[in-house]
Design a protein around this motif. Structure first.
Motif, PDB file in Angstrom:
ATOM      1  N   LEU A 157       0.842  -1.187   0.000  1.00 17.83           N
ATOM      2  CA  LEU A 157       0.000   0.000   0.000  1.00 17.83           C
ATOM      3  C   LEU A 157       0.884   1.247   0.000  1.00 17.83           C
ATOM      4  CD1 LEU A 157      -2.770  -1.018   2.558  1.00 17.83           C
ATOM      5  CD2 LEU A 157      -2.975  -0.883   0.071  1.00 17.83           C
ATOM      6  N   PRO A 158       0.440   2.339  -0.613  1.00 20.56           N
ATOM      7  CA  PRO A 158       1.263   3.556  -0.667  1.00 20.56           C
ATOM      8  C   PRO A 158       1.459   4.155   0.727  1.00 20.56           C
ATOM      9  CG  PRO A 158      -0.967   3.996  -1.439  1.00 20.56           C
ATOM     10  CD  PRO A 158      -0.853   2.504  -1.282  1.00 20.56           C
ATOM     11  N   GLU A 159       2.592   4.787   0.915  1.00 18.12           N
ATOM     12  CA  GLU A 159       2.900   5.420   2.197  1.00 18.12           C
ATOM     13  C   GLU A 159       2.316   6.829   2.212  1.00 18.12           C
ATOM     14  OE1 GLU A 159       7.093   5.172   2.769  1.00 18.12           O
ATOM     15  OE2 GLU A 159       7.107   2.966   2.823  1.00 18.12           O
ATOM     16  N   ILE A 160       1.020   6.890   2.491  1.00 16.57           N
ATOM     17  CA  ILE A 160       0.299   8.162   2.522  1.00 16.57           C
ATOM     18  C   ILE A 160      -0.071   8.467   3.964  1.00 16.57           C
ATOM     19  CG2 ILE A 160      -1.795   9.366   1.794  1.00 16.57           C
ATOM     20  CD1 ILE A 160      -1.779   7.635  -0.719  1.00 16.57           C
ATOM     21  N   LYS A 161       0.254   9.659   4.395  1.00 17.85           N
ATOM     22  CA  LYS A 161      -0.043  10.049   5.760  1.00 17.85           C
ATOM     23  C   LYS A 161      -1.539   9.940   6.033  1.00 17.85           C
ATOM     24  CE  LYS A 161       0.618  13.798   9.095  1.00 17.85           C
ATOM     25  NZ  LYS A 161       1.126  15.176   9.314  1.00 17.85           N
ATOM     26  N   GLY A 162      -1.888   9.236   7.097  1.00 17.83           N
ATOM     27  CA  GLY A 162      -3.282   9.096   7.488  1.00 17.83           C
ATOM     28  C   GLY A 162      -3.998   7.911   6.882  1.00 17.83           C
ATOM     29  N   ILE A 163      -3.316   7.128   6.039  1.00 21.53           N
ATOM     30  CA  ILE A 163      -3.988   6.006   5.379  1.00 21.53           C
ATOM     31  C   ILE A 163      -4.506   4.983   6.387  1.00 21.53           C
ATOM     32  CG2 ILE A 163      -1.910   4.592   5.034  1.00 21.53           C
ATOM     33  CD1 ILE A 163      -3.043   3.865   2.267  1.00 21.53           C
ATOM     34  N   ALA A 188     -11.433   6.160  -5.211  1.00 19.57           N
ATOM     35  CA  ALA A 188     -10.145   6.718  -5.605  1.00 19.57           C
ATOM     36  C   ALA A 188      -9.215   5.576  -5.985  1.00 19.57           C
ATOM     37  CB  ALA A 188      -9.537   7.524  -4.458  1.00 19.57           C
ATOM     38  N   VAL A 189      -8.601   5.679  -7.131  1.00 24.17           N
ATOM     39  CA  VAL A 189      -7.611   4.705  -7.585  1.00 24.17           C
ATOM     40  C   VAL A 189      -6.256   5.391  -7.558  1.00 24.17           C
ATOM     41  CG1 VAL A 189      -6.808   3.273  -9.508  1.00 24.17           C
ATOM     42  CG2 VAL A 189      -9.265   3.468  -9.032  1.00 24.17           C
ATOM     43  N   ILE A 190      -5.325   4.824  -6.820  1.00 20.64           N
ATOM     44  CA  ILE A 190      -3.989   5.403  -6.705  1.00 20.64           C
ATOM     45  C   ILE A 190      -3.049   4.646  -7.632  1.00 20.64           C
ATOM     46  CG2 ILE A 190      -2.071   5.912  -5.150  1.00 20.64           C
ATOM     47  CD1 ILE A 190      -4.114   6.044  -2.879  1.00 20.64           C
ATOM     48  N   GLY A 191      -2.546   5.348  -8.623  1.00 23.16           N
ATOM     49  CA  GLY A 191      -1.639   4.736  -9.585  1.00 23.16           C
ATOM     50  C   GLY A 191      -2.261   4.634 -10.964  1.00 23.16           C
ATOM     51  N   ARG A 215       1.294   9.696 -10.157  1.00 26.26           N
ATOM     52  CA  ARG A 215       2.570  10.338  -9.864  1.00 26.26           C
ATOM     53  C   ARG A 215       3.372  10.543 -11.145  1.00 26.26           C
ATOM     54  NH1 ARG A 215       6.745   7.042  -6.288  1.00 26.26           N
ATOM     55  NH2 ARG A 215       6.642   5.800  -8.196  1.00 26.26           N
ATOM     56  N   THR A 216       3.533   9.472 -11.896  1.00 28.05           N
ATOM     57  CA  THR A 216       4.309   9.527 -13.125  1.00 28.05           C
ATOM     58  C   THR A 216       3.473   8.949 -14.266  1.00 28.05           C
ATOM     59  OG1 THR A 216       6.337   9.171 -11.846  1.00 28.05           O
ATOM     60  CG2 THR A 216       6.481   8.864 -14.233  1.00 28.05           C
ATOM     61  N   ALA A 217       3.393   9.669 -15.344  1.00 31.07           N
ATOM     62  CA  ALA A 217       2.587   9.204 -16.478  1.00 31.07           C
ATOM     63  C   ALA A 217       3.210   7.951 -17.091  1.00 31.07           C
ATOM     64  CB  ALA A 217       2.480  10.290 -17.534  1.00 31.07           C
ATOM     65  N   PRO A 218       2.390   6.933 -17.358  1.00 27.89           N
ATOM     66  CA  PRO A 218       2.917   5.728 -18.001  1.00 27.89           C
ATOM     67  C   PRO A 218       2.923   5.891 -19.521  1.00 27.89           C
ATOM     68  CG  PRO A 218       0.614   5.388 -17.512  1.00 27.89           C
ATOM     69  CD  PRO A 218       0.964   6.773 -17.016  1.00 27.89           C
ATOM     70  N   TRP A 219       3.685   5.051 -20.162  1.00 35.54           N
ATOM     71  CA  TRP A 219       3.633   4.988 -21.619  1.00 35.54           C
ATOM     72  C   TRP A 219       2.511   4.033 -22.000  1.00 35.54           C
ATOM     73  CZ3 TRP A 219       6.432   8.222 -24.576  1.00 35.54           C
ATOM     74  CH2 TRP A 219       7.543   8.838 -24.008  1.00 35.54           C
ATOM     75  N   VAL A 220       1.624   4.465 -22.878  1.00 32.70           N
ATOM     76  CA  VAL A 220       0.490   3.650 -23.277  1.00 32.70           C
ATOM     77  C   VAL A 220       0.446   3.559 -24.794  1.00 32.70           C
ATOM     78  CG1 VAL A 220      -2.011   3.369 -23.198  1.00 32.70           C
ATOM     79  CG2 VAL A 220      -0.823   4.352 -21.242  1.00 32.70           C
ATOM     80  N   ILE A 221       0.357   2.337 -25.289  1.00 26.34           N
ATOM     81  CA  ILE A 221       0.204   2.133 -26.728  1.00 26.34           C
ATOM     82  C   ILE A 221      -1.029   1.268 -26.963  1.00 26.34           C
ATOM     83  CG2 ILE A 221       2.686   2.326 -27.191  1.00 26.34           C
ATOM     84  CD1 ILE A 221       2.813  -0.711 -27.374  1.00 26.34           C
TER      85      ILE A 221
END
Length: 255
Positions: A157-163, A188-191, A215-221
């Motif tokens: 799971l992501p390290e988000i404060k308060g999760i 909410a979908v994270i990622g 956070r970072t855009a993926p490459w999608v084809i």
């Protein structure tokens, strides 16, 4: 009378040998492929352990909506075990898991698999030049250790404060809660990786509101997925060279 499959028989045998020549961790594509090829090479003294209840690894554990392979299945399969029953180029999770189970059953190696066993530690004994592998079912000494656990075996799971105080439902895509109905919920979908790309279109029509955090855009084809025609599937079953041609064509971007 009821019959018991080879996989079930292996799962019912939790005891481990004290020593094996080769210890294989994980019963996904890597572990199963290693076991089959070791057996073919005459290496009979090996043991494959997995914390799950069957072969499959990622394709056993990931059952989220839309779960499928983003690599064409003609290529994302064992070259020595072609599958004539793929329904489409990028097959869904149930088909891939069923394929791995079938290959395992037909391989004759499941008697050396142990399921429901967690590896807790593996350390190299420099003096005796062996591996000491500590598991939930005991310690095994091995000359060779092959790790086929994969990078997706343990969700994080992501390290988000308060999760930890979040009052709503929360789960990882690799541990999808099928008992929880998303209909009408704010989600909410994270990622935005491969899993999210598959999940979001599947759940979007039923939820009340959907946010996707990136956070970072993926490459999608384009995946160019489709349903194989009846004629194609008949050709796969009866004309093996056709399926081989499809496999080769992937390298040219034509599947």
């Amino acid at each position: 009378a009821t019959t018991t499959s080879a996989g079930e028989r292996a799962a019912q045998t939790p005891s481990l040998p004290d020593r094996v020549r080769i210890f294989v961790l994980g019963a996904g594509f890597a572990g199963l492929g290693a076991a089959i090829k070791l057996d073919e090479a005459g290496e009979r003294d090996f043991l494959v352990v997995d914390k799950g209840d069957s072969v499959g690894g990622t394709w056993r554990d990931n059952t989220y909506p839309g779960a499928a392979c983003d690599v064409p299945s003609q290529l994302y399969s064992f070259s020595f075990a072609p599958n004539t029953e793929w329904s489409r180029p990028c097959s869904p999770q149930p088909e891939i898991h069923a394929y791995l189970q079938r290959v395992a059953e037909e391989s004759g190696v499941l008697d050396r698999f142990r399921f429901g066993v967690t590896v807790e530690d593996a350390s190299w004994d420099e003096q005796d030049r062996v591996w000491q592998v500590t598991t939930s079912a005991g310690t095994v000494t091995a000359d060779v250790l092959i790790s086929g656990s994969g990078g997706l075996s343990e969700p994080k799971l992501p390290e988000i404060k308060g999760i930890e105080e979040f009052a709503g439902e929360i789960f990882h895509s690799a541990r999808w809660n099928h008992d929880y109905d998303l209909t009408g919920k704010r989600v909410a979908v994270i990622g935005t990786g491969a899993s999210a790309i598959q999940i979001v279109p599947e759940i979007a029509p039923k939820v009340a509101h959907l946010d996707v955090y990136q956070r970072t855009a993926p490459w999608v084809i384009p995946r160019n997925d489709r349903t194989y025609t009846r004629l194609e599937r008949l050709a796969f079953r009866h004309l093996p060279f056709v399926q081989k041609a499809y496999r080769r064509a992937i390298y040219w971007g034509r599947e």
